[in-house]
Design an enzyme around this catalytic site. Structure first.
Site, short mmCIF file in Angstrom:
data_model
loop_
_atom_site.label_atom_id
_atom_site.label_comp_id
_atom_site.label_asym_id
_atom_site.label_seq_id
_atom_site.Cartn_x
_atom_site.Cartn_y
_atom_site.Cartn_z
N HIS A 84 -7.21 -4.23 -0.97
CA HIS A 84 -6.54 -5.48 -1.33
C HIS A 84 -7.23 -6.11 -2.52
CE1 HIS A 84 -6.20 -4.85 3.01
NE2 HIS A 84 -4.94 -5.17 2.82
N HIS A 142 0.83 -1.21 0.00
CA HIS A 142 0.00 0.00 0.00
C HIS A 142 0.86 1.26 0.00
CE1 HIS A 142 -3.23 -2.72 0.83
NE2 HIS A 142 -2.76 -3.06 2.01
#
Lengths: 211, 328
Positions: B216, B54
């Site tokens: 995700h 991320h």
């Protein structure tokens, strides 16, 4: 079961999980995030290695060492959940050196309760509890019916497999799979699948069949 | 799989080595796996962490005015309690440590274990849970709303409060206030590939988009057909508006998910500004860029926070981190 039998269980579990890591990851990729096999393999390998070095001299100490290793090394939700299960089972065994059929039953029950409490899940939510719950129940029924440890753990492993099959039509309500909602229907739960491997390893070891 | 890596198993370690070389002012503990600064005596320590993939979240937000430590897990896998505990101890300046946790089952459980272990060792630990993703409609039958873009706001604003000497309870309170006032919604145009598996995290057709995607690649509310940036921004903002009326002064982030060029994020931002103006809201502060990504996923997320004068002041306070810096 003595201390070396518990060590053998962990070793066999680590072997089974490594052999089936790809399948676990494949199941997880379908309804989760695709890392269950990789994570558990890492966790159980670490647990097995830590046991080789540790001076765990009672079955309870073995299980607590494994629990701590799984919490430390696995990552994801399965690390704390399985780790807590093993730690609670280890605590339930206290410092007995030879675990009889009743004592192992209470350890399995303690594992179930620990996981349920930490994960706040219930049977039917499509989690590892859907294999572990039936396994614990079947173990206790067999034990009360006079089965020895080998017989009771075989019953537990078979019940876990049936429990896994029953997760297929379930709708996931916990963990990352829960975001898929109805798309989780039709898939085995990866956590229940890894629980089957742990129960199978236990049955293999108590039957004296571990390589 | 075409990725700029050496080996799938080495991605995180290699990235941390590179991060350490790029930012020598920060400490990168390769053994315990955390990025830190300090500790600063008398200041509340702020620790966050989560799966990698991320970036720049969370390591890119370690520095003055923001985090004291970040714990990266494997790609899309939560960090483990040992590393969280090590980081917590490393940044404790005597005023306690605040954990900033995104709402994912793995993150929540691992942070909870770490906090218990830290408590056993006599440390004061509080935690703030970030759950700003409005795409999750049914919180009762799921693990609840996910923590996404609002995390950046929480880390920046609590970071400023901690730097000004706010105590642990006050830092936790401002973190919860920021989370309560923040909402996010994401849209994916393409999938991502986790290095360890080398396969797409989910399937998405050439003309399909995932509306309400998680960071995700968790599924959102629906699959749609590719459409204009204006329409996509409208869908995201309507979803947010239905949950938290968009009015007054707003902090707005248009965030790239990793595989979308900045030029497209500006196109989205224009649509966002137009939409909010038409609703009578005022964007008083903004961020446009890649702040919380999902590997190479194309798409964007929009995060909105309803501002107050106090929060605006904390937002404007100096910050000096790899990924966010101003005023210093």
């Amino acid at each position: 079961m003595d201390t070396s039998a518990f060590r053998a269980w962990v070793h066999e579990a680590a072997r089974l999980i490594a052999d089936n890591a790809e399948n676990l990851t494949r199941l997880d990729a379908a309804i989760g995030d695709g890392d269950h096999g990789v994570n558990l393999r890492r966790g159980f390998q670490a647990a097995d290695e830590m046991l080789d070095k540790a001076e765990a001299e009672t079955p309870g100490a073995v299980l607590q060492t494994v629990g701590r290793a799984l919490i430390s090394k696995t990552g994801g939700a399965s690390g704390p959940l399985y780790g807590t299960g093993f730690r609670q089972a280890g605590k339930a065994l206290a410092d007995v050196t030879e675990v009889d059929v009743a004592k192992l039953g209470s350890a399995l029950e303690a594992a179930f309760n620990g996981i349920q409490q930490l994960g706040a899940a219930h049977e039917g939510d499509k989690t590892m509890l859907d294999a572990l719950g039936p396994a614990v129940t079947a173990y206790q029924v067999a034990a009360e019916g006079g089965a020895d440890i080998a017989g009771a753990t075989r019953a537990a492993a078979e019940a876990a497999e049936r429990g896994l099959a029953e997760t297929v039509p379930m709708l996931a309500r916990k963990g990352r799979a829960s975001y898929l909602g109805e798309r989780t229907i039709g898939h085995e739960d990866p956590g229940a699948a890894s629980t089957v491997l742990l129960m199978r390893a236990l049955a293999t070891v108590t039957a004296g069949e571990a390589p | 799989m075409k990725k700029l890596i050496n080996a799938p198993d080495d991605v995180l370690t290699d990235a941390l080595v590179g991060f350490a070389a790029a930012y020598p002012d920060l400490t990168v503990n390769l053994e315990d796996r955390y990025i830190s600064r300090g500790p600063t005596a008398g200041k509340v320590g702020l620790v966050s962490g989560g799966g990698s993939g991320h970036e720049p979240l969370h390591g890119g937000f370690v520095g003055f005015g923001m985090l004291d430590a970040a714990c990266p897990g494997e790609v899309f896998t939560s960090p483990v309690p040992d590393q969280l505990l090590a980081a917590t101890k490393a940044v404790d300046g005597g005023a306690g440590v605040l954990h900033i946790v995104k709402n994912y089952t793995g993150d929540v459980l691992n942070f909870q274990m770490a906090a218990e272990l830290a408590g056993d060792d006599g440390l004061q630990v509080e935690s703030v849970l970030v759950n700003d993703d409005v795409a999750v409609e049914n919180s009762t039958y799921t693990a609840g709303r996910r923590g996404t873009g609002g995390t950046v706001f929480v880390e920046k604003i609590v970071g400023a409060a901690a730097e000004r000497g706010a105590d642990l309870a006050a830092c936790a309170a401002v973190g919860r206030e920021v989370n309560d006032r923040s909402r996010s919604f994401g849209v994916a145009l393409s999938t991502n590939v986790i290095p360890a598996t080398g396969k797409p995290g989910f399937e998405l057709g050439d003309t399909e988009i995932e509306i309400g995607v998680g960071i995700h690649g968790e599924p959102g509310r629906s699959r749609g057909q590719m459409t204009t940036a204006r329409e996509i921004a409208g869908v995201a903002l309507e979803a947010i508006h239905a949950d938290m009326p968009l009015s007054g002064d707003l902090l707005v982030m248009v965030n790239g998910l990793g595989g979308t060029p900045l030029i497209e994020l500006y196109v989205v931002y224009a649509a966002v500004a137009e939409f909010l103006e038409s609703r009578g809201a005022t964007i008083t502060r903004n961020l446009v860029g890649n702040y919380i990504t999902s590997l190479e996923m194309a798409g964007c997320s929009i995060t909105v926070m309803r501002m107050t004068p106090e929060l605006t002041e904390l937002w404007d306070a100096p910050v000096q981190t790899p990924a966010l810096r101003w005023g210093r």
